[in-house]
Motif scaffolding. Structure first.
Motif, PDB file in Angstrom:
ATOM      1  N   LEU A   1     -31.847 -41.131  35.197  1.00 18.49           N
ATOM      2  CA  LEU A   1     -31.204 -39.868  35.572  1.00 18.49           C
ATOM      3  C   LEU A   1     -31.080 -39.715  37.086  1.00 18.49           C
ATOM      4  N   HIS A   2     -31.869 -40.474  37.837  1.00 18.00           N
ATOM      5  CA  HIS A   2     -31.900 -40.343  39.298  1.00 18.00           C
ATOM      6  C   HIS A   2     -31.163 -41.490  40.008  1.00 18.00           C
ATOM      7  N   THR A   3     -30.268 -42.163  39.301  1.00 19.05           N
ATOM      8  CA  THR A   3     -29.492 -43.248  39.887  1.00 19.05           C
ATOM      9  C   THR A   3     -28.483 -42.669  40.880  1.00 19.05           C
ATOM     10  N   GLU A   4     -28.506 -43.198  42.095  1.00 21.73           N
ATOM     11  CA  GLU A   4     -27.585 -42.734  43.127  1.00 21.73           C
ATOM     12  C   GLU A   4     -26.146 -42.984  42.705  1.00 21.73           C
ATOM     13  N   GLY A   5     -25.300 -41.982  42.870  1.00 18.81           N
ATOM     14  CA  GLY A   5     -23.889 -42.105  42.544  1.00 18.81           C
ATOM     15  C   GLY A   5     -23.563 -41.850  41.088  1.00 18.81           C
ATOM     16  N   ALA A   6     -24.588 -41.649  40.243  1.00 12.47           N
ATOM     17  CA  ALA A   6     -24.371 -41.374  38.818  1.00 12.47           C
ATOM     18  C   ALA A   6     -24.506 -39.868  38.579  1.00 12.47           C
ATOM     19  N   TYR A   7     -23.570 -39.326  37.817  1.00 10.34           N
ATOM     20  CA  TYR A   7     -23.563 -37.904  37.511  1.00 10.34           C
ATOM     21  C   TYR A   7     -23.576 -37.749  36.001  1.00 10.34           C
ATOM     22  N   LEU A   8     -24.637 -37.145  35.497  1.00  9.01           N
ATOM     23  CA  LEU A   8     -24.831 -36.975  34.061  1.00  9.01           C
ATOM     24  C   LEU A   8     -24.930 -35.489  33.758  1.00  9.01           C
ATOM     25  N   TYR A   9     -24.018 -35.022  32.911  1.00  8.49           N
ATOM     26  CA  TYR A   9     -23.932 -33.606  32.604  1.00  8.49           C
ATOM     27  C   TYR A   9     -23.954 -33.375  31.100  1.00  8.49           C
ATOM     28  N   SER A  10     -24.546 -32.253  30.732  1.00  9.51           N
ATOM     29  CA  SER A  10     -24.385 -31.735  29.385  1.00  9.51           C
ATOM     30  C   SER A  10     -23.117 -30.895  29.389  1.00  9.51           C
ATOM     31  N   VAL A  11     -22.358 -30.989  28.319  1.00  8.62           N
ATOM     32  CA  VAL A  11     -21.190 -30.135  28.132  1.00  8.62           C
ATOM     33  C   VAL A  11     -21.695 -28.944  27.321  1.00  8.62           C
ATOM     34  N   VAL A  12     -21.630 -27.746  27.924  1.00 10.00           N
ATOM     35  CA  VAL A  12     -22.248 -26.570  27.330  1.00 10.00           C
ATOM     36  C   VAL A  12     -21.209 -25.477  27.112  1.00 10.00           C
ATOM     37  N   GLU A  13     -21.186 -24.939  25.910  1.00 12.19           N
ATOM     38  CA  GLU A  13     -20.317 -23.797  25.614  1.00 12.19           C
ATOM     39  C   GLU A  13     -20.937 -22.571  26.270  1.00 12.19           C
ATOM     40  N   GLU A  14     -20.174 -21.894  27.106  1.00 10.18           N
ATOM     41  CA  GLU A  14     -20.710 -20.782  27.891  1.00 10.18           C
ATOM     42  C   GLU A  14     -21.169 -19.611  27.031  1.00 10.18           C
ATOM     43  N   GLU A  15     -20.391 -19.263  26.024  1.00  3.21           N
ATOM     44  CA  GLU A  15     -20.674 -18.056  25.242  1.00  3.21           C
ATOM     45  C   GLU A  15     -22.057 -18.082  24.595  1.00  3.21           C
ATOM     46  N   GLY A  16     -22.387 -19.169  23.916  1.00  7.05           N
ATOM     47  CA  GLY A  16     -23.677 -19.237  23.235  1.00  7.05           C
ATOM     48  C   GLY A  16     -24.679 -20.138  23.931  1.00  7.05           C
ATOM     49  N   ASP A  17     -24.298 -20.677  25.095  1.00  2.00           N
ATOM     50  CA  ASP A  17     -25.137 -21.632  25.831  1.00  2.00           C
ATOM     51  C   ASP A  17     -25.509 -22.822  24.935  1.00  2.00           C
ATOM     52  N   THR A  18     -24.547 -23.234  24.104  1.00  2.61           N
ATOM     53  CA  THR A  18     -24.756 -24.309  23.137  1.00  2.61           C
ATOM     54  C   THR A  18     -24.315 -25.640  23.729  1.00  2.61           C
ATOM     55  N   HIS A  19     -25.177 -26.649  23.631  1.00  3.19           N
ATOM     56  CA  HIS A  19     -24.824 -27.999  24.078  1.00  3.19           C
ATOM     57  C   HIS A  19     -23.887 -28.610  23.047  1.00  3.19           C
ATOM     58  N   VAL A  20     -22.679 -28.977  23.487  1.00  6.49           N
ATOM     59  CA  VAL A  20     -21.689 -29.525  22.571  1.00  6.49           C
ATOM     60  C   VAL A  20     -21.397 -31.004  22.839  1.00  6.49           C
ATOM     61  N   GLY A  21     -21.986 -31.569  23.890  1.00  7.74           N
ATOM     62  CA  GLY A  21     -21.757 -32.973  24.190  1.00  7.74           C
ATOM     63  C   GLY A  21     -22.315 -33.333  25.552  1.00  7.74           C
ATOM     64  N   TYR A  22     -21.849 -34.481  26.048  1.00 11.70           N
ATOM     65  CA  TYR A  22     -22.289 -34.932  27.369  1.00 11.70           C
ATOM     66  C   TYR A  22     -21.205 -35.775  28.022  1.00 11.70           C
ATOM     67  N   ILE A  23     -21.343 -35.933  29.333  1.00 20.56           N
ATOM     68  CA  ILE A  23     -20.412 -36.760  30.096  1.00 20.56           C
ATOM     69  C   ILE A  23     -21.192 -37.455  31.217  1.00 20.56           C
ATOM     70  N   TRP A  24     -20.841 -38.709  31.443  1.00 19.24           N
ATOM     71  CA  TRP A  24     -21.473 -39.504  32.505  1.00 19.24           C
ATOM     72  C   TRP A  24     -20.370 -40.188  33.293  1.00 19.24           C
ATOM     73  N   PHE A  25     -20.391 -39.983  34.598  1.00 14.76           N
ATOM     74  CA  PHE A  25     -19.469 -40.698  35.478  1.00 14.76           C
ATOM     75  C   PHE A  25     -20.190 -41.088  36.753  1.00 14.76           C
ATOM     76  N   ASN A  26     -19.705 -42.137  37.380  1.00 14.89           N
ATOM     77  CA  ASN A  26     -20.231 -42.585  38.671  1.00 14.89           C
ATOM     78  C   ASN A  26     -19.160 -42.386  39.724  1.00 14.89           C
ATOM     79  N   VAL A  27     -19.584 -42.173  40.948  1.00 12.78           N
ATOM     80  CA  VAL A  27     -18.668 -42.026  42.078  1.00 12.78           C
ATOM     81  C   VAL A  27     -18.998 -43.111  43.094  1.00 12.78           C
ATOM     82  N   THR A  28     -17.959 -43.827  43.526  1.00 14.44           N
ATOM     83  CA  THR A  28     -18.110 -44.885  44.521  1.00 14.44           C
ATOM     84  C   THR A  28     -17.002 -44.757  45.556  1.00 14.44           C
TER      85      THR A  28
END
Length: 156
Positions: free
Chosen positions: A54-81
């Motif tokens: 989770l602490h890899t430099e340049g890696a961005y890991l997010y939960s995809v969360v529905e705002e209304e119910g604060d429900t986790h609906v998925g995830y996304i991982w991308f790196n920036v270089t």
């Protein structure tokens, strides 16, 4: 509406398990890997791309969360270089959990990623899609992604 929330350690552990398994399965389906070694190869790939987790430099890991119910609906991982023309992002994984698929969350997650990338001064976003994943391919086309190259094969 959804929001992207930085993954916590517990979610990251789930993501690692799910993503590693999914990647191995897709590589086998595509004919790139043998089933007997697929999980080992997938774990090696994940370690190579996320050496510090989770602490890899340049890696961005997010939960995809529905705002209304604060429900986790998925995830996304991308790196920036740094790329040839400036900062570039590459999406390594995006997944909407099955109960939430087909409800527009994938599209919203891609739009949220665009916003996040703009804040990071990213000029270009790339991704890979397996040929057998037509659903994802169609979503990416709708979101403005163009084909940059195609590798094809056939069984004899």
């Amino acid at each position: 509406m959804i929001k992207l929330v930085q993954m916590d350690e517990a979610t990251f552990q789930f993501f690692m398990s799910q993503s590693t398994s999914d990647f191995a399965e897709e590589k086998v389906k595509s004919g790139a890997w043998e089933p007997d070694n697929a999980m080992k190869q997938s774990k090696e790939a994940m370690t190579r791309f996320l050496p510090r987790g989770l602490h890899t430099e340049g890696a961005y890991l997010y939960s995809v969360v529905e705002e209304e119910g604060d429900t986790h609906v998925g995830y996304i991982w991308f790196n920036v270089t740094e790329g040839r023309l400036g900062r570039e992002a590459f999406i390594y994984d995006i997944y909407i959990y099955e109960p939430f698929q087909g409800k527009g969350y994938g599209k919203q997650a891609m739009q949220a990623l665009d916003e996040e990338a703009r804040k990071m001064n990213v000029r270009k976003i790339g991704l890979h899609v397996f040929g057998q994943n037509q659903r994802a391919f169609e979503l990416y086309k709708k979101m403005g992604y163009g084909v940059t190259d195609i590798t094809m094969s056939k069984e004899l």
